[in-house]
Every structure is written in C-alpha cells, then in structure tokens.
Design a protein around this motif. Structure first.
Motif: not given
Ligand code: DAH
Length: 340
Positions: A262-268, A308-311, A316-319, A329-333
């Motif tokens: 929420k604008g505080e600052g984090c890793r993301i 892609d960025r939004i998705a 929470g997709i890292q790559n 295995r990814f898509l099933r999630q």
C-alpha cells in the motif's frame, strides 16, 4: 456298460474343455447334459443292469453327472466376459480428473476488458504482422527513433514488422471510423529483448484510445485511476511522470501505489512504494491529422499497459517465462478460477 460310461466321460470332458465360447459350451451341454443328452441315455441303461450291479452303476452315473455339471459350471464362468461392474476395484484411490483452467493471462485480459467495457470501451483487434506504416510512420515515430532499430524490432520483408506495440490498432481503428472512438486492444507484441525473469521477446499489451470533441488529460487520469482502483483496490493512487512517446504530446509514464505494501515500500516495489504500469498521453495532433481528423475539433488520449506485469502481480508469478512455458504443473494452479 462301464466302458460306455467311461467313453462318455472322456468325450464330454474333452468337449467341455475345448469349447471356446458360451455358444459352443451350450451345444456341448445339450449334447451330453440335457434331458435327451448322452448322460440321460446312460440312465436308461440302468434298467438293463442286474439287480446287484444296479446300485453301484447308479452311483457311478450320479457321480459322472455331478462331475460333468461341475465342469460345465466352471467353464461357463471362465468363458463369461468380465462384466464392467465386477472389474472395478473399489478399494483403489480414484483417478484425478482435471478439467482444464483459464490461463492467467486470459483471466487478466478478461478482467481488463470487463473494467474498460463498463466504462464504454469496446475491444478492437489488429494484426501481429504489421506494416511499418502503422507500427511507426502513422504513429508519428521519427526516422531516428531508437524503437525503429533492428536491435529492437524484428523486420520482415516488404515493409512489414512483427508489431512492437499494440498502438498501431489506434491508427487502423481511426482510419475506419469517425469519432467518437473509445477502444481498447489487448494483444501480443514482439521485441528483440534478452529474456530474463521479467523480459520476454513476446509479451502482451493493452492499448487504449479515446477520441472525441474536447477530451482532456484530466479524463485520461480519471479513467486510468478508475481502472487501477477496480483492478488493485480503492486505496490505489496514481502518479504521472513526464515522458516522451512519439504518438502522444504531452506523454507520461503511469505508476500506481504498490498493492502489496500500500505504498509503504516492500520487496515487490523495490522499496519505492510505486509500480510502473505503462505509458499514456494526449494523442499527438500529427497522428489525428494523419487519419484525416480535424485537430481543431477533436482531441484524444491514449495509453498502453503491460498485461504480463499485471498477471504476475495478480498471481504472484516470479518469472515471465512461466506464462509461455505451457507447464501443466503451473497451469493447474489456476484450475477453478473463472473470469469475473
Ligand atoms: N506503445 C508504447 C510502448 O510500447 C506504450 C504506450 C505509451 C502506448 C503511450 C500508448 C501511449 O498508447 O499513449 O512502450
């Protein structure tokens, strides 16, 4: 009589054993075990036996009949096709049935078209193999602009490129239609980018265009703010940073407050509190004039966002590669998640 009995035992046993299906077994049964069959015939001989032989012979006949009937029953079971019901082992764990799922990009694209749709934007489409004319020239891109470099753009013969942005759909739409125009255009774009966790030579953008009498930059900001609030929550704030795009003047880059901290600052958001979402601006009069619009009457705004960025943020997709690897295995999630 004994000899006769042994002969029929041998014949009947052989015949029962060599029947290869139920119909053949039935024929053998009729021949030997029916009321007029060979075994019944032996019983008729019983009357001819002497009084002292009769009990033993009777016993032997009964034994033979029981023996052949038991063999017939066993053969019947062996030749009966296994019924489906009996072949199910109800103690085994069930086989998982996967019913497929929406791709995360599809989910996000549907969400985007839904939000903009509610604001009156319709979806327009354009080709991925695009003319240089639409990808650059009519978007007011000067000959010296770095986006035209062969190190960035994939050129094809005869004046074509693989489109580097969804912006050419703006021009194609305006050529076909007079204002008012309110479109978005989600789709694939291609660049000579070195792949890493956040870059891919093919990625997805969503273009937006609104042209009418008296469209202002305040409306641009209001539209994008409504959009990002619908997407990331009502607490979201928007920031425009001055920028340059050939097809808009003035141009801005769009940041939103990081939905995670929420604008505080984090890793993301790399501790900035802000996330970069795309570009926008007021459509350059040169672009409007290029499609024959009267620039004294009409103004417009445009924007281009990275899907892609939004998705990746949403799920929470890292790559970014996971979006195109088709790894089940990814898509099933995403199974069970439906578009809003
Ligand atoms: N086409 C730009 C890009 O790929 C994004 C963009 C910026 C689109 C500003 C627009 C705009 O319509 O007004 O970087």
């Amino acid at each position: 009589m004994r000899a006769e009995l042994d002969k029929i035992r041998q014949e009947a046993t052989a015949a029962l054993n060599s029947a290869t299906d139920l119909a053949a077994l039935e024929q053998v049964s009729i021949k030997y075990l029916s009321r007029k069959g060979a075994v019944a015939g032996l019983f008729k001989l019983l009357g001819q036996a002497s009084a002292e032989d009769r009990p033993a012979f009777g016993q032997a006949l009964n034994d033979l009949k029981a023996e052949l009937e038991a063999l017939e029953a066993a053969r019947k079971i062996a030749l009966t096709p296994k019924s489906k019901g009996s072949s199910i082992d109800t103690t085994l764990p069930g086989r998982a049935q996967w019913i497929g799922s929406y791709h995360p990009l599809t989910l996000v694209m549907r969400e985007i078209t839904d939000i903009f749709g509610s604001m009156g934007f319709r979806v327009a489409d354009g080709p991925e193999i695009e003319l240089v004319k639409y990808n650059f020239d009519m978007l007011n891109t000067p000959a010296w602009h770095p986006s035209r470099d062969e190190s960035d753009t994939i050129y094809l013969p005869n004046g074509f490129v693989v489109r580097t942005e969804t912006s050419p759909v703006q021009v194609r739409t305006m050529e076909k239609q007079d204002p008012p125009i309110r479109i978005i255009s989600p789709g694939r774009v291609y660049r000579r980018d070195r792949p890493d966790a956040t870059h891919s030579p093919m990625f997805h953008q969503c273009e937006g265009l609104y042209v009418d009498k008296g469209v202002t930059m305040a409306e641009l900001k209001g539209t994008l703010l409504s959009f990002y609030r619908a997407l990331f929550g009502q607490q979201t704030k928007l920031r425009f940073r001055p920028h340059f795009f050939p097809f808009t003047e003035p141009s801005a880059e769009v940041d939103v407050t990081c939905p995670f901290c929420k604008g505080e600052g984090c890793r993301i958001c790399k501790n900035t509190g802000w996330l970069e979402m795309g570009g926008c601006g007021m459509v350059d009069p040169n672009v409007l004039a290029g499609v024959g619009y009267d620039t004294e009457i009409y103004t417009g705004f445009a924007f281009g966002l990275g899907i892609d960025r939004i998705a990746m943020l949403r799920f929470g997709i890292q790559n970014i590669r996971l979006l195109t690897d088709s790894d089940v295995r990814f898509l099933r999630q995403f199974s069970g998640i439906t578009p809003r």
